[in-house]
Design a protein around this motif. Sequence first.
Motif, PDB file in Angstrom:
ATOM      1  N   PHE A  52      -7.464   1.785   5.670  1.00  0.00           N
ATOM      2  CA  PHE A  52      -6.884   1.440   4.484  1.00  0.00           C
ATOM      3  C   PHE A  52      -6.269   2.979   4.204  1.00  0.00           C
ATOM      4  O   PHE A  52      -5.081   2.996   3.622  1.00  0.00           O
ATOM      5  CB  PHE A  52      -7.914   1.157   3.620  1.00  0.00           C
ATOM      6  N   ALA A  53      -6.874   4.193   4.023  1.00  0.00           N
ATOM      7  CA  ALA A  53      -6.415   5.194   3.756  1.00  0.00           C
ATOM      8  C   ALA A  53      -5.121   5.665   4.717  1.00  0.00           C
ATOM      9  O   ALA A  53      -4.348   6.482   4.015  1.00  0.00           O
ATOM     10  CB  ALA A  53      -7.464   6.411   3.826  1.00  0.00           C
ATOM     11  N   LYS A  55      -3.241   3.650   5.413  1.00  0.00           N
ATOM     12  CA  LYS A  55      -1.978   2.502   5.004  1.00  0.00           C
ATOM     13  C   LYS A  55      -1.820   1.472   6.207  1.00  0.00           C
ATOM     14  O   LYS A  55      -0.693   0.781   6.452  1.00  0.00           O
ATOM     15  CB  LYS A  55      -0.794   3.042   4.555  1.00  0.00           C
ATOM     16  N   ALA A  57      -4.386  -0.591   6.730  1.00  0.00           N
ATOM     17  CA  ALA A  57      -5.112  -1.878   6.145  1.00  0.00           C
ATOM     18  C   ALA A  57      -4.876  -2.186   4.786  1.00  0.00           C
ATOM     19  O   ALA A  57      -4.469  -0.906   4.039  1.00  0.00           O
ATOM     20  CB  ALA A  57      -6.662  -1.777   6.588  1.00  0.00           C
ATOM     21  N   ILE A  58      -5.261  -3.298   4.041  1.00  0.00           N
ATOM     22  CA  ILE A  58      -4.848  -3.309   2.724  1.00  0.00           C
ATOM     23  C   ILE A  58      -6.178  -3.821   2.027  1.00  0.00           C
ATOM     24  O   ILE A  58      -7.067  -3.990   2.763  1.00  0.00           O
ATOM     25  CB  ILE A  58      -3.650  -4.628   2.573  1.00  0.00           C
ATOM     26  N   VAL A  59      -5.975  -3.878   0.612  1.00  0.00           N
ATOM     27  CA  VAL A  59      -7.149  -4.288  -0.160  1.00  0.00           C
ATOM     28  C   VAL A  59      -7.883  -5.573   0.538  1.00  0.00           C
ATOM     29  O   VAL A  59      -8.902  -5.568   0.361  1.00  0.00           O
ATOM     30  CB  VAL A  59      -6.838  -4.217  -1.589  1.00  0.00           C
ATOM     31  N   LEU A  60      -7.028  -6.388   0.911  1.00  0.00           N
ATOM     32  CA  LEU A  60      -7.801  -7.672   1.221  1.00  0.00           C
ATOM     33  C   LEU A  60      -8.430  -7.748   2.482  1.00  0.00           C
ATOM     34  O   LEU A  60      -9.470  -8.006   2.510  1.00  0.00           O
ATOM     35  CB  LEU A  60      -6.351  -8.627   1.687  1.00  0.00           C
ATOM     36  N   VAL A  63     -11.604  -6.351   1.428  1.00  0.00           N
ATOM     37  CA  VAL A  63     -12.562  -7.612   0.821  1.00  0.00           C
ATOM     38  C   VAL A  63     -13.004  -8.186   1.694  1.00  0.00           C
ATOM     39  O   VAL A  63     -14.211  -8.592   1.625  1.00  0.00           O
ATOM     40  CB  VAL A  63     -11.453  -8.399  -0.159  1.00  0.00           C
ATOM     41  N   ARG A  64     -12.310  -8.694   2.726  1.00  0.00           N
ATOM     42  CA  ARG A  64     -12.726  -9.233   4.011  1.00  0.00           C
ATOM     43  C   ARG A  64     -13.907  -8.488   4.680  1.00  0.00           C
ATOM     44  O   ARG A  64     -14.755  -9.184   5.077  1.00  0.00           O
ATOM     45  CB  ARG A  64     -11.627  -9.607   4.944  1.00  0.00           C
ATOM     46  N   GLN A 100     -12.098  -5.953  -8.546  1.00  0.00           N
ATOM     47  CA  GLN A 100     -12.848  -6.795  -7.675  1.00  0.00           C
ATOM     48  C   GLN A 100     -13.342  -6.031  -6.375  1.00  0.00           C
ATOM     49  O   GLN A 100     -14.041  -6.865  -5.561  1.00  0.00           O
ATOM     50  CB  GLN A 100     -11.877  -7.798  -7.172  1.00  0.00           C
TER      51      GLN A 100
END
Lengths: 212, 451
Positions: A52-53, A55, A57-60, A63-64, A100
């Motif tokens: 994610f850091a 870029k 991966a995404i917030v989704l 969450v998963r 969230q």
Amino acid sequence: MATIADLRQLVSDTKPEEAAAMTGELLAAGHAPMEVLEEGVMNGLSDVGDRFAAKKAIVLDLVRAGVTAKACIPLIQAAFPEGEGAKIDKKIILGTMLSQHNIGKNLVSTLLSIGGFEVIDIGEKNSPWDFYETAEKEGADMIAVSVVFAPAMEKFTELIDLLKEMKVRDKYPVIVGGAVTSKNWADSQGADGWGAQAKDGVALARDLLEVA
Amino acid sequence: MGKFLWEAIQRSTTGPLMSEEEFETELFPTVLGDLQKKYRIEWDPDEPCMIDPDMADAIFQAGKELLLEVGLYCKNTKRIIKFSQEEIEEAICSAKHEVTLGHGRQAITLKPRAPGDEQHLYTFFPAGQLTTDVQLYKNHAITVMQEPTCDGVIPLPLFAVGDMKNIADTPASTLVCLTEARIMNEAAAWVGKPGLFFGIPMSATTPLALMSTFASGLYNKNNCTLPVQILQDMRVDYDRFNLAFYAEQQGIEPWMSCSPTLYAYLTGPEQGAMEIIAHTLGMLAYSGGTLTQAMSVSVHGTYVGNDISWCNSAAGLAAERNLKLPWVSFGMTGNPAGSLSDDNWYDTAAACINGCISGMEALWLAGGNTGLEARWAGEIARAAATLSPKQGVEIIKKINAAEREPNPPAMKLDELYDLQTLRPKQVLVDHYRKFTRIFRDLGLDYPTWDH
């Protein structure tokens, strides 16, 4: 034969059912619950965080990944030997402020539970009032807040002000952690403790609640 | 008002029910990913701009299909509002392509412009500092409005009026927004531009405060627009519909806007551009607006970078070729580094050039923290007007590769401007001149640049 590295990969790939099944296998094969938690689940989550850091991966995906970890954790908790998770008579209100996001919060929840604390997890998207109200209703001993994006920082400040205004600030030690926070910021806002990692939450709770 | 406002309202009570979680984690990302694959929309991370006409058309088609297949999620009723292919086509066909903003001698008409057109981008500067000091707010607005390249302004939100904080959902918010409107009118009159366009009210967000502000007449159909912006990732609520209907009733131009957040539920700038098109078509259907503002942001908190600029340019070019709505994108950096930082001046210029070569019509919040930075954005927008996409990309790549001085500490307005005369101090003028020289060497020039 399943390995801890395989579990880490499944968590990183956010595959909840397969990860839960493998967690069961690893525990049945005699791996220590803490090893499965730290090296399989937590390292898998860290991998998603690193992507994610960068870029990738995404917030989704975060969450998963949280959903995947949540599928594994009850099995790990149940596998701790009798006595290791001995109950401590201290109640901690835990939740995410505003957003969230729940990975960090869920890990803190797990580790606190394993550490013997009673955790009242109020979930995500909370307001300052939610923390205050639940703490009062549940007769809590401490409040732990996950702050993972900028608007929630302001709300954390509001929580501290709210507790002062309701004259209960001294009643509840407040600890905070999360991606956008720092020790300096937490200190400046009047937090009683700040954790860089999920496991810091347990040490802070033991220290602030004077648990031997 | 949109051609399908009543249908949208009706369908918000009859459309398929779905939890918001299922919508945002299953339906929306799955369809988006499938469409990206189907249309082979790919971003090269080395490219700051999207200048390929074929890909622009593919992005438009993908965005259209996204709206068709996913629809808009109504947060009030948990139902999905769908539009048919024919309805979407009709909304596109009935869209207006020009809009006049401001009035009198300050009136400007935004008309479709293609990359390379002589018509420059119009620049709407940020006016009024983020402050609780009303006089400072007004001084700042004047320093911006007095600049010759100021085509309009976007007021920055006021935090308070005296001791009265801007508290959302209370009359305090309306009072602060009314003060914002009063100051904008006073500042515009002071600089001799009473007909200036004031963008959108920025100190209020709720329909009640917005409508109350317009009811005062300080903001009106001649000098301001009313936001009807869609919510993140194909979501709406009844506030959008109420504002769209109010805008139609009062003859106020709706401000259609969307700001997709990359790396939240969108995997990157490709999906961001697709979403901007879908959002725009959705807003067109329920509000019938003309003026469209679209910009992307990153969940990592930045407004600059190849991913952001590629997304903005891809959506802009897709819209220019297929919609021809007056298109407005972001003209600043959002960087708190301050007025004497190299970052702000380089990145503002890159955003302006990107807008020019992507066929946009205007930039909002163009400039940085001061009037001189705003002037800079306006001058770059004019100097870059006729650049071909290829020339523009070359300059942006040079800007991105330029060696930059470390950012100095941010300075306050009174350190950069003489607040008696409202003229910039030498330290800011010197920085401006440094950059006019750099940009002349990069191949851009402007008549007032005195070297």
